[in-house]
Design a protein around this motif. Structure first.
Motif, short mmCIF file in Angstrom:
data_model
loop_
_atom_site.label_atom_id
_atom_site.label_comp_id
_atom_site.label_asym_id
_atom_site.label_seq_id
_atom_site.Cartn_x
_atom_site.Cartn_y
_atom_site.Cartn_z
N UNK A 215 44.09 35.82 40.64
CA UNK A 215 45.42 36.19 40.15
C UNK A 215 45.51 37.71 40.08
N UNK A 216 46.46 38.28 40.80
CA UNK A 216 46.55 39.74 40.90
C UNK A 216 47.04 40.40 39.63
N UNK A 217 47.53 39.60 38.68
CA UNK A 217 47.98 40.16 37.40
C UNK A 217 46.91 40.05 36.32
N UNK A 218 45.81 39.35 36.65
CA UNK A 218 44.74 39.14 35.68
C UNK A 218 43.54 40.04 36.01
N UNK A 222 43.56 42.75 38.62
CA UNK A 222 44.52 43.78 38.20
C UNK A 222 43.91 45.18 38.30
N UNK A 223 42.62 45.28 38.07
CA UNK A 223 41.92 46.57 38.19
C UNK A 223 41.90 47.01 39.65
N UNK A 224 41.65 46.07 40.55
CA UNK A 224 41.64 46.39 41.98
C UNK A 224 43.03 46.76 42.48
N UNK A 225 44.05 46.09 41.96
CA UNK A 225 45.42 46.42 42.37
C UNK A 225 45.80 47.83 41.93
N UNK A 226 45.38 48.20 40.72
CA UNK A 226 45.64 49.57 40.24
C UNK A 226 44.88 50.57 41.10
N UNK A 227 43.65 50.22 41.49
CA UNK A 227 42.86 51.11 42.35
C UNK A 227 43.57 51.33 43.68
N UNK A 228 44.13 50.25 44.25
CA UNK A 228 44.86 50.37 45.52
C UNK A 228 46.02 51.35 45.39
N UNK A 229 46.74 51.21 44.29
CA UNK A 229 47.90 52.08 44.07
C UNK A 229 47.48 53.53 43.87
N UNK A 263 33.91 26.19 34.27
CA UNK A 263 34.93 25.93 33.26
C UNK A 263 36.18 25.38 33.94
N UNK A 264 36.74 24.32 33.41
CA UNK A 264 37.90 23.67 34.05
C UNK A 264 39.09 24.63 34.16
N UNK A 265 39.30 25.45 33.14
CA UNK A 265 40.41 26.41 33.16
C UNK A 265 39.84 27.79 32.82
N UNK A 266 39.63 28.58 33.87
CA UNK A 266 38.99 29.89 33.73
C UNK A 266 39.86 30.92 34.42
N UNK A 267 40.41 31.86 33.67
CA UNK A 267 41.34 32.84 34.25
C UNK A 267 40.61 33.99 34.95
N UNK A 268 39.29 34.06 34.83
CA UNK A 268 38.53 35.12 35.49
C UNK A 268 37.79 34.58 36.71
#
Length: 320
Positions: A215-218, A222-229, A263-268
């Motif tokens: 997820x590009x907002x997580x 999100x750190x990599x997306x900021x790096x790209x920018x 983990x069944x639900x893991x946001x990372x």
């Protein structure tokens, strides 16, 4: 008119497809890249140094300073039984959020206290004690301008180096188990994939599993997306660099017994990525347990997972 519109649509489709990277695209030079990296590592001597030596709970605890890739020193605690005999080795790599302090005092950790096992607790470069030489502010993006300078290249090679170092222990019975969760799980997978001395891999929710699907907002994407920018880096170019460190492409190299908890639900570390790399593992002895919980690392204290892990280890030990 309709024919003209259809023609335009077909052109647009070709453009969109051509701009999209191939799904699950392993870099064509992935294997050669890591063969050369390991060869570079092996060109440098281990040159270990004992920093501290103590007796704790019927075990000898020793803090080592070990030379690794590009002459970066890493630190590791090793505890081995005082009693006579041969014992299995278990190497534990820490997760990114579990980095220890710079204190070289005796760590109060259950792992090093395990009985009848030679335990090794590793601080890879830029982590814990090993940040004395290499102090990193933004670990995820350190050296990311190139796959050759990215910090995880050195970190993965640190994992390989620790196996080479501990494999010569005079009390070893030949079993070398690598373990850890999150980042520690990834380091364990790489060690199992690239160092033939590893005999078993026991991991949890490994980091960098199918990175492009994060997820590009997580965090961490999100750190990599900021790096790209910030660095004006093209996203697809970034993913191409990160693909050299993606667990998907190490999975097929793992031939030793491997146990994975997830983990069944893991946001990372999304479960979809974990299942994908697990399906690619070539080992004849592999097992995965998914805990019905939410959150990164939520399966760490799962009684069921712990029981299954213990049974798996016992069933896949090499006989001495």
């Amino acid at each position: 008119m309709k024919l003209y519109q259809a023609f335009l649509l077909s052109i647009l489709t070709v453009i969109v497809v051509s701009c999209k990277p191939n799904e699950d695209s392993k870099p064509p030079d992935f294997d050669d890249y890591w063969i050369q990296a390991v060869n570079q590592l092996n060109e440098s001597p281990i040159n270990e140094e004992i920093i501290k030596d103590s007796i704790v709970n019927d075990k000898e605890w020793t803090l080592y300073k070990i030379n690794s890739y590009n002459n970066v020193y890493i630190y590791a605690w090793v505890s081995k039984p005082l009693s006579q005999g041969k014992f299995p080795i278990k190497i534990r790599f820490s997760g990114m959020s579990k980095s220890r302090t710079l204190s070289d005092g005796i760590p109060n950790t259950w792992f090093l206290k395990e009985g009848n096992i030679i335990n090794m607790l590793v601080d890879i470069r830029g982590q814990g004690l090993s940040s004395k030489q290499l102090n990193v502010t933004n670990y995820l993006t350190e050296g990311l301008s190139s796959k050759d300078t990215y910090i995880f290249k050195g970190a993965y090679l640190d994992a390989i180096r620790t196996v080479d170092f501990i494999s010569t222990n005079s009390k070893s019975d030949g079993n070398i188990i690598v373990t850890g969760g999150g980042q520690g799980g990834s380091l364990s997978m790489v060690a199992a994939a690239l160092n033939p001395k590893v005999t078993m891999c026991v991991i949890g929710f490994p980091f960098f599993s199918d990175i492009d699907r994060y997820d590009k907002k997580q965090w961490p994407m999100s750190v990599f997306m900021y790096y790209c920018k910030k660095s004006e880096t093209d996203y697809f170019e970034l993913i191409d660099r990160l693909s050299y460190f993606d667990m998907l492409y190490f999975a097929e190299k793992i031939k030793v017994p491997i146990f994975v908890r997830a983990n069944e639900r893991d946001n990372i570390t999304p479960i979809e990525g974990v299942k994908k790399f697990f399906s690619l593992i070539k080992s004849n002895e592999k097992e995965m347990y998914v805990e019905p919980c939410e959150g990164h690392g939520c399966s760490s204290n799962s009684k069921k997972a712990n029981e299954l892990e213990h049974l798996f280890i016992q069933a896949n030990m090499l006989s001495s």
